[in-house]
Design a protein around this motif. Sequence first.
Motif, PDB file in Angstrom:
ATOM      1  N   VAL A  16       4.720  -1.924 -10.572  1.00  0.00           N
ATOM      2  CA  VAL A  16       3.300  -2.211 -10.352  1.00  0.00           C
ATOM      3  C   VAL A  16       2.487  -0.946 -10.593  1.00  0.00           C
ATOM      4  CG1 VAL A  16       3.793  -4.049  -8.693  1.00  0.00           C
ATOM      5  CG2 VAL A  16       3.447  -1.713  -7.867  1.00  0.00           C
ATOM      6  N   LEU A  17       1.168  -1.122 -10.710  1.00  0.00           N
ATOM      7  CA  LEU A  17       0.326   0.026 -11.037  1.00  0.00           C
ATOM      8  C   LEU A  17      -0.870   0.169 -10.118  1.00  0.00           C
ATOM      9  CD1 LEU A  17       0.216   0.433 -14.934  1.00  0.00           C
ATOM     10  CD2 LEU A  17       0.867   2.120 -13.211  1.00  0.00           C
ATOM     11  N   SER A  18      -0.717  -0.242  -8.858  1.00  0.00           N
ATOM     12  CA  SER A  18      -1.785   0.003  -7.885  1.00  0.00           C
ATOM     13  C   SER A  18      -1.164   0.125  -6.503  1.00  0.00           C
ATOM     14  CB  SER A  18      -2.830  -1.111  -7.902  1.00  0.00           C
ATOM     15  OG  SER A  18      -2.304  -2.302  -7.354  1.00  0.00           O
ATOM     16  N   LEU A  19      -1.757   0.961  -5.677  1.00  0.00           N
ATOM     17  CA  LEU A  19      -1.231   1.167  -4.332  1.00  0.00           C
ATOM     18  C   LEU A  19      -1.294  -0.079  -3.455  1.00  0.00           C
ATOM     19  CD1 LEU A  19      -2.528   4.784  -3.634  1.00  0.00           C
ATOM     20  CD2 LEU A  19      -0.179   4.073  -4.079  1.00  0.00           C
ATOM     21  N   PRO A  20      -2.348  -0.908  -3.547  1.00  0.00           N
ATOM     22  CA  PRO A  20      -2.334  -2.131  -2.730  1.00  0.00           C
ATOM     23  C   PRO A  20      -1.123  -3.017  -2.991  1.00  0.00           C
ATOM     24  CG  PRO A  20      -4.547  -1.726  -3.551  1.00  0.00           C
ATOM     25  CD  PRO A  20      -3.655  -0.733  -4.233  1.00  0.00           C
ATOM     26  N   GLU A  21      -0.555  -2.932  -4.187  1.00  0.00           N
ATOM     27  CA  GLU A  21       0.589  -3.780  -4.514  1.00  0.00           C
ATOM     28  C   GLU A  21       1.880  -3.309  -3.858  1.00  0.00           C
ATOM     29  OE1 GLU A  21       0.474  -5.701  -8.698  1.00  0.00           O
ATOM     30  OE2 GLU A  21      -0.531  -3.766  -8.950  1.00  0.00           O
ATOM     31  N   ILE A  22       1.895  -2.100  -3.291  1.00  0.00           N
ATOM     32  CA  ILE A  22       3.084  -1.637  -2.562  1.00  0.00           C
ATOM     33  C   ILE A  22       2.827  -1.605  -1.056  1.00  0.00           C
ATOM     34  CG2 ILE A  22       3.983  -0.309  -4.507  1.00  0.00           C
ATOM     35  CD1 ILE A  22       3.002   2.249  -3.012  1.00  0.00           C
ATOM     36  N   ALA A  23       1.729  -2.238  -0.623  1.00  0.00           N
ATOM     37  CA  ALA A  23       1.407  -2.247   0.808  1.00  0.00           C
ATOM     38  C   ALA A  23       2.529  -2.852   1.640  1.00  0.00           C
ATOM     39  CB  ALA A  23       0.098  -3.002   1.045  1.00  0.00           C
ATOM     40  N   LEU A  24       3.202  -3.886   1.120  1.00  0.00           N
ATOM     41  CA  LEU A  24       4.301  -4.511   1.863  1.00  0.00           C
ATOM     42  C   LEU A  24       5.415  -3.507   2.122  1.00  0.00           C
ATOM     43  CD1 LEU A  24       5.708  -7.009   3.053  1.00  0.00           C
ATOM     44  CD2 LEU A  24       6.610  -7.501   0.764  1.00  0.00           C
ATOM     45  N   GLU A  25       5.747  -2.689   1.118  1.00  0.00           N
ATOM     46  CA  GLU A  25       6.797  -1.695   1.273  1.00  0.00           C
ATOM     47  C   GLU A  25       6.391  -0.616   2.284  1.00  0.00           C
ATOM     48  OE1 GLU A  25      10.043  -1.644  -0.823  1.00  0.00           O
ATOM     49  OE2 GLU A  25       9.234  -3.622  -0.312  1.00  0.00           O
ATOM     50  N   VAL A  26       5.172  -0.126   2.167  1.00  0.00           N
ATOM     51  CA  VAL A  26       4.696   0.929   3.074  1.00  0.00           C
ATOM     52  C   VAL A  26       4.599   0.405   4.500  1.00  0.00           C
ATOM     53  CG1 VAL A  26       2.752   2.464   3.605  1.00  0.00           C
ATOM     54  CG2 VAL A  26       3.486   2.156   1.235  1.00  0.00           C
ATOM     55  N   ASN A  27       4.076  -0.817   4.659  1.00  0.00           N
ATOM     56  CA  ASN A  27       3.950  -1.393   5.993  1.00  0.00           C
ATOM     57  C   ASN A  27       5.306  -1.648   6.629  1.00  0.00           C
ATOM     58  OD1 ASN A  27       1.148  -1.391   5.914  1.00  0.00           O
ATOM     59  ND2 ASN A  27       1.017  -3.460   5.093  1.00  0.00           N
ATOM     60  N   ALA A  49       6.303  10.022  -3.351  1.00  0.00           N
ATOM     61  CA  ALA A  49       7.000   8.854  -2.820  1.00  0.00           C
ATOM     62  C   ALA A  49       6.243   7.569  -3.143  1.00  0.00           C
ATOM     63  CB  ALA A  49       7.183   8.993  -1.306  1.00  0.00           C
ATOM     64  N   LEU A  50       4.923   7.606  -3.034  1.00  0.00           N
ATOM     65  CA  LEU A  50       4.116   6.426  -3.341  1.00  0.00           C
ATOM     66  C   LEU A  50       4.192   6.090  -4.830  1.00  0.00           C
ATOM     67  CD1 LEU A  50       1.031   7.424  -1.179  1.00  0.00           C
ATOM     68  CD2 LEU A  50       2.709   5.647  -0.623  1.00  0.00           C
ATOM     69  N   ALA A  51       4.156   7.121  -5.674  1.00  0.00           N
ATOM     70  CA  ALA A  51       4.261   6.896  -7.113  1.00  0.00           C
ATOM     71  C   ALA A  51       5.619   6.302  -7.476  1.00  0.00           C
ATOM     72  CB  ALA A  51       4.028   8.206  -7.865  1.00  0.00           C
ATOM     73  N   ARG A  52       6.677   6.819  -6.862  1.00  0.00           N
ATOM     74  CA  ARG A  52       8.008   6.285  -7.120  1.00  0.00           C
ATOM     75  C   ARG A  52       8.109   4.822  -6.672  1.00  0.00           C
ATOM     76  NH1 ARG A  52      10.266   8.838 -11.150  1.00  0.00           N
ATOM     77  NH2 ARG A  52      11.260  10.840 -10.662  1.00  0.00           N
ATOM     78  N   CYS A  53       7.467   4.491  -5.562  1.00  0.00           N
ATOM     79  CA  CYS A  53       7.490   3.112  -5.073  1.00  0.00           C
ATOM     80  C   CYS A  53       6.784   2.193  -6.072  1.00  0.00           C
ATOM     81  CB  CYS A  53       6.825   3.037  -3.699  1.00  0.00           C
ATOM     82  SG  CYS A  53       6.960   1.416  -2.899  1.00  0.00           S
ATOM     83  N   MET A  54       5.640   2.622  -6.587  1.00  0.00           N
ATOM     84  CA  MET A  54       4.957   1.849  -7.620  1.00  0.00           C
ATOM     85  C   MET A  54       5.849   1.680  -8.842  1.00  0.00           C
ATOM     86  SD  MET A  54       1.152   3.556  -7.325  1.00  0.00           S
ATOM     87  CE  MET A  54       0.734   3.092  -8.988  1.00  0.00           C
ATOM     88  N   GLN A  55       6.435   2.787  -9.284  1.00  0.00           N
ATOM     89  CA  GLN A  55       7.261   2.786 -10.486  1.00  0.00           C
ATOM     90  C   GLN A  55       8.457   1.851 -10.329  1.00  0.00           C
ATOM     91  OE1 GLN A  55       8.864   6.647 -11.334  1.00  0.00           O
ATOM     92  NE2 GLN A  55       9.995   5.964 -13.134  1.00  0.00           N
TER      93      GLN A  55
END
Length: 276
Positions: free
Chosen positions: A131-142, A121-127
């Motif tokens: 973006v190519l780093s987990l901190p860049e999807i922090a807004l989505e996860v939060n 799920a995290l990889a799909r969110c990045m894709q």
Amino acid sequence: MYIDPRVAHGKTRFELAEMPILHGRGRTQDLIASVNRVMEGSSRLGSREYARRLQRKAIPELRRMGAVPFVGNESNNTIGGIIGALYFTQDDRGVQLKRLVWTAGDRCSHDFLLMRFEPHALARCMQRNGVLSLPEIALEVNAAAAFALPLLGAAAAENWTQVGLPTPSGIFVGNLSKGFAVMQTYFCPGQNGRTSRWSGYREFFKEAVAAVQADTHCGPAIAAVFEAAKVGGGVAARFPFLMDSHEYTPDPDDTIWDQARASAARPEDRHIHAVA
């Protein structure tokens, strides 16, 4: 920007193992020890004074530790919590959202696992967000985490089997069992012109998504959605697929790119001519 799913999955596995990500990833014991430190000398206080001191001293400390504190009834818990906190941990299984509650009766802390975001799920969110780093999807996860507490409780009351947690840019989807959710994938409904049964669901919670984006509590907005939906038999009556388990389906984009790579790798498809 197109992100190769193989690259996104590889980066996810690497960062889960090597990097601290997202706010509030402090371990349970770190949070408990921090609150115990600021509450030292409180054992002889009466219950009301203890509760006031806990709210006054522990909440700022929990925020300092990167957790998201809440007070009493905001937790929707049934064990008499005075305060609590939501926070993240991570390991090779993904990112976990946990809840830690301090109770009035025994003055002890109790921790619960609310939700797990699986690596896929995290990889799909990045894709999907290019973006190519987990901190860049922090807004989505939060944003998904902000939905978790009020939405999972309401979903359990209607006996959903799968659940979607809307975010500003897409939606995390996974299975729900006994109040615990495993988010198994992420996508943007309707992307690339394809219809999705989740498009209407995400639109249904648009006011709650707006509340999250405005950095306010989305609990009242979610409660209002469920209350309004009771007229028609509930949210699940509008979206009956919520009663079915989430099942993985291949991503059409992955198939197209896999075919393109396979074609490019075949010698007969390479149009390169030697110059005499």
